[in-house]
Design an enzyme around this catalytic site. Structure first.
Site, PDB file in Angstrom:
ATOM      1  CD  GLN A  75      -6.242 -12.478   0.953  1.00 23.94           C
ATOM      2  OE1 GLN A  75      -5.497 -11.809   0.227  1.00 23.94           O
ATOM      3  NE2 GLN A  75      -6.823 -11.970   2.038  1.00 23.94           N
ATOM      4  CE1 TYR A 140      -3.034 -11.638   6.232  1.00 19.99           C
ATOM      5  CE2 TYR A 140      -2.486  -9.592   7.373  1.00 19.99           C
ATOM      6  CZ  TYR A 140      -2.102 -10.813   6.857  1.00 19.99           C
ATOM      7  OH  TYR A 140      -0.813 -11.228   6.963  1.00 19.99           O
TER       8      TYR A 140
END
Length: 323
Positions: A75, A140
Site C-alpha cells: 500500500q 506509510y
C-alpha cells in the site's frame, strides 16, 4: 532460476518482471491487481491474482517452489496510510511477514524487499546514507520500516538471506497519474491535457530515479552476495520548479504557466540519497539521466494519450453510424 515477484503487475513491478525475463529468469507474479494492471505484464506470464495476506498464497510456494522472492507488493499511498493506518500495517507489515514465513518454509535462497526513502524523514544531512537516523513521519514510512526490521530479524534468527532497497523518487512509464503518483507523471498528464497545474513551493529538491534503473538494481542485488540495506537513487538533487521546466521543454508546452502555492505541511523540503554503497557492493550504476528518462517517459504518455483519443473518435464514429 525461478523468481516470485509480488506486486509484479504494478508500475515498478512490471519493469522488474521485464528485466528478469531479459536476464533469462523464469518469473511468476503474485498481484491482487488493485493498483496493478494485467496489460502491464508481458504475454504468457504466469500470474496468480491474489492478495499477499491470502491463506492460499502458500499453495503458490508449494506448487512453484521459487528460488528467489522480490517483494514489491505494498500500500503505497501516504494519504491512505494516514486515514487508514490498520490497512497500511496489514498490507505492508503483516503482508511482508506472511511472505517472509513462506519464503523460509519453502527454502527461498534470497528475499529482496522494496523500501522507501520516506523512512529517513527530513534529512539531517545530504546526501542521506544508509546510516542516517530513521524518522518515519507517516504511517506509510512506519509500516515499511517495521517490515524492514522483521526482515532483518528473520535473517538473523532464521538464516534467510535478504536485501533491502530504499528507493528515492521513482518515475517512468506506467506510473498512474491519477493515484498516488510521482510529480513527474502528474506534470506530464496535466500538460498533455491542458489542465491547471499547481506547484506547492517549488524550491523543494528531490532525487529522481528512472524505473528501469530500479529494475536493474533489483536484479543485480538479487543474484549477488549483497545483504543488508542499500539506497537506490540518482544521488542528484532537482528542484520541483526546474523539473517542471524540463518537462515543459520536452513537451513543447512552455506556454503553460503553473500556479504557485505554499509548501504543504509535513512535506520534506530536500531529499537526496547517497547511492555509493550499491555501486560499490553490487556494481549497480544508474544508466539514465533525468533528461533521458523524461524523454522515454513522455514518449510513453504521448502514445497512450493518442491511443485514447483514437479510441474515443472510433466510438463516436460508431455512435453516428447507429444513429
Amino acid at each position: 532460476m525461478k523468481v516470485l515477484v509480488t506486486g509484479g503487475a504494478g508500475f515498478i513491478g512490471s519493469h522488474v518482471v521485464e528485466e528478469l525475463l531479459n536476464d533469462q529468469f523464469e518469473v511468476i507474479v503474485l498481484d491482487n491487481c488493485v493498483t496493478g494492471y494485467l496489460e502491464n505484464l508481458p504475454e504468457n506470464i504466469k500470474l496468480f491474482r491474489m492478495d499477499i495476506n491470502d491463506s492460499k498464497v502458500e499453495s503458490i510456494f508449494e506448487q512453484e517452489q521459487p528460488d528467489y522472492v522480490i517483494h514489491l507488493a505494498a500500500q503505497a499511498s501516504v494519504m491512505v496510510s494516514m486515514n487508514d493506518p490498520y490497512l497500511d500495517f496489514f498490507t505492508n507489515t503483516a503482508g511482508t511477514v506472511n511472505i517472509l514465513q513462506l519464503s523460509k518454509r519453502y527454502r527461498v535462497k534470497k528475499f529482496l524487499f522494496a523500501s522507501t526513502a520516506a523512512v529517513y524523514g527530513e534529512p539531517s544531512y545530504l546526501p542521506v546514507d544508509e546510516n542516517h537516523p530513521i524518522h518515519a513521519s507517516s504511517f506509510y514510512a512506519l509500516s515499511k520500516y517495521s517490515a524492514e526490521k522483521y526482515i532483518q530479524h528473520y535473517s538473523t534468527f532464521n538464516g534467510l538471506d535478504s536485501c533491502i532497497l530504499r528507493f528515492s523518487n521513482v518515475y517512468g512509464p506506467r506510473q498512474n497519474a491519477n493515484g498516488e503518483a510521482g510529480v513527474i507523471s502528474i506534470f506530464i498528464d496535466r500538460l498533455l491535457a491542458d489542465k491547471k497545474i499547481n506547484i506547492y513551493g517549488g524550491n523543494q529538491t528531490r532525487d529522481f530515479i528512472y524505473v528501469k534503473d530500479i529494475a536493474a538494481a533489483c536484479c543485480l542485488a538479487l543474484v549477488g552476495d549483497a545483504k543488508g540495506v542499500f539506497n537506490i537513487s540518482s544521488c542528484t538533487e532537482t528542484t520541483i520548479e526546474e523539473l517542471f521546466y524540463q518537462v515543459s521543454v520536452v513537451l513543447g508546452r512552455t506556454d503553460i504557466k503553473p500556479t504557485y502555492q505554499g509548501v504543504r505541511i509535513g512535506e520534506v523540503l530536500n531529499s537526496m540519497l547517497d547511492n555509493r554503497k550499491a555501486i560499490n557492493e553490487f556494481n549497480w550504476h544508474p544508466r539514465y539521466s533525468l533528461a533521458k528518462g523524461l524523454q522515454e517517459t513522455i514518449q510513453y504518455y504521448s502514445k497512450a494519450l493518442n491511443f485514447e483519443i483514437q479510441k474515443a473518435d472510433l466510438l463516436e464514429f460508431k455512435k453516428e453510424l447507429i444513429i
